[in-house]
Design an enzyme around this catalytic site. Structure first.
Site, PDB file in Angstrom:
ATOM      1  N   HIS A 108       0.820  -1.218   0.000  1.00  0.00           N
ATOM      2  CA  HIS A 108       0.000   0.000   0.000  1.00  0.00           C
ATOM      3  C   HIS A 108       0.858   1.274   0.000  1.00  0.00           C
ATOM      4  O   HIS A 108       0.817   2.080  -0.929  1.00  0.00           O
ATOM      5  CB  HIS A 108      -0.878   0.043   1.262  1.00  0.00           C
ATOM      6  CG  HIS A 108      -1.774  -1.127   1.466  1.00  0.00           C
ATOM      7  ND1 HIS A 108      -2.896  -1.338   0.704  1.00  0.00           N
ATOM      8  CD2 HIS A 108      -1.742  -2.136   2.373  1.00  0.00           C
ATOM      9  CE1 HIS A 108      -3.523  -2.430   1.140  1.00  0.00           C
ATOM     10  NE2 HIS A 108      -2.838  -2.928   2.150  1.00  0.00           N
TER      11      HIS A 108
HETATM   12  C1  BDR Z   1      -3.111   0.954   5.282  1.00  0.00           C
HETATM   13  O1  BDR Z   1      -3.331   0.521   6.622  1.00  0.00           O
HETATM   14  C2  BDR Z   1      -2.140   0.035   7.172  1.00  0.00           C
HETATM   15  O2  BDR Z   1      -2.343  -1.249   7.672  1.00  0.00           O
HETATM   16  C3  BDR Z   1      -1.094   0.066   6.090  1.00  0.00           C
HETATM   17  O3  BDR Z   1       0.144   0.495   6.638  1.00  0.00           O
HETATM   18  C4  BDR Z   1      -1.632   1.073   5.098  1.00  0.00           C
HETATM   19  O4  BDR Z   1      -1.234   2.382   5.416  1.00  0.00           O
HETATM   20  C5  BDR Z   1      -3.795  -0.017   4.342  1.00  0.00           C
HETATM   21  O5  BDR Z   1      -5.166  -0.054   4.595  1.00  0.00           O
END
Ligand code: BDR
Ligand code: CA
Length: 315
Positions: free
Chosen positions: A244
């Protein structure tokens, strides 16, 4: 490179994918990391602040200033994600306790002071976690809204739905009140939602390539992705781990890898059923004013090539 580097503040809650984003930024001449500000999110603030420093030390960059920020969302209790990221937030490989200091100033004050002291619209905030620090800075110093160049954020998702509730993505869900403030501030925004990040799943070949890198960073990133891919594999039956947050830095370096539209995006903060949902008016059916560049597609191979190329530059 002909342009001077983008000056960025990385606001983050590491998290393995946040950690990869930091490593990508610190290896890329297109961006200059002014500081890292931490926030509570994936794990509590003390851990995100330690993790950010562990990652800087892994990168051989103890000179980076790390500031601790808000330890809970604006109006709600903190929700964390140890089920995804492990107890430390960086499970997968054990890194030494950081030796570099945490800065004394609060993240929120650092953000305000830095924006006020820099020429207008020269600093981009790369937002990789709940948006509490930025919202708090806007509440405390509304004048900074006109000074931020852009906020590029990982958060939300519309076509893909949510990852923590059927309609909400984690960063938006943890602090929807903060996100709402940021989206209403009139600051240029680029949104990198789950719609994009669920296209960048690690493959076994790519991770094996990292494992073979002749440095500490490649095998560390491989160990992290091995750890947190199990969550998405169980949940979605997918093949790998979604990277992500590195997409935010990837966008700063090579925006041509991404495509999207300038549209209206709003955050739901009230409804119990859909709190934290991002409502993206992709088809412009509401007539509401466009306030964000909403990205929807990515050149997956180009992104993974960029990431391995940069991670390989570490000693
Ligand atoms: C986001 O939530 C966190 O778990 C990850 O680091 C990312 O920023 C994804 O939904
Ligand atoms: Ca994050």
């Amino acid at each position: 490179m002909t342009h001077s580097p983008h000056q960025i503040i990385i606001d983050t809650d590491p998290g393995q994918d946040d950690a990869v984003a930091i490593l990508l930024a610190l290896a890329s001449p297109e961006v200059k990391v002014l500081a890292i500000t931490t926030v509570a999110g994936n794990v509590p603030l003390a851990l995100t602040s330690a993790n950010a420093r562990k990652v800087c030390e892994l990168a051989g960059r103890p000179d980076i200033s790390v500031f601790a920020g808000c330890d809970r969302p604006l109006k709600r209790p903190l929700i964390t994600a140890e089920n995804v990221h492990g107890k430390t937030g960086l499970d997968g490989i054990e890194l030494p306790e950081p030796q570099m200091p945490l800065q004394a100033q609060h993240s929120v004050d650092f953000i305000i002071e830095t924006l006020r002291n820099a020429p207008e619209k020269t600093i981009t905030i790369c937002s990789l976690g709940p948006m509490t620090n930025t919202a708090q800075a806007l509440l405390k110093a509304p004048d900074i809204a006109a000074r931020v160049k852009r906020i590029v954020l990982m958060g939300g998702g519309f076509f893909e739905g949510g990852n923590i509730t059927p309609s909400a993505e984690f960063n938006m869900f943890v602090d929807p009140d903060a996100a709402k403030i940021v989206f209403a501030a009139g600051i240029p925004l680029t949104v990198i939602p789950l719609d994009v990040t669920h296209q960048v799943l690690t493959s076994k070949e790519w991770v094996d390539g990292l494992r073979r890198m002749d440095n500490q960073v490649g095998p560390a990133v491989a160990a992290w992705t091995d750890f947190f891919e199990r969550y998405d594999m169980e949940k979605y039956g997918s093949e790998g781990a979604p990277l992500h947050d590195p997409c935010v830095i990837g966008y700063m370096i090579k925006p041509e890898l991404f495509s999207g539209r300038f549209i209206n995006v709003e955050i739901e903060a009230d409804s119990p059923l859909t709190v934290g949902a991002m409502v993206a008016d992709w088809w412009n059916v509401t007539g509401r004013t466009a306030n964000a560049e909403y990205l929807r597609d990515i050149d997956r191979d180009g992104f993974f090539d960029l990431l391995s190329e940069r991670l390989a530059t570490y000693q």
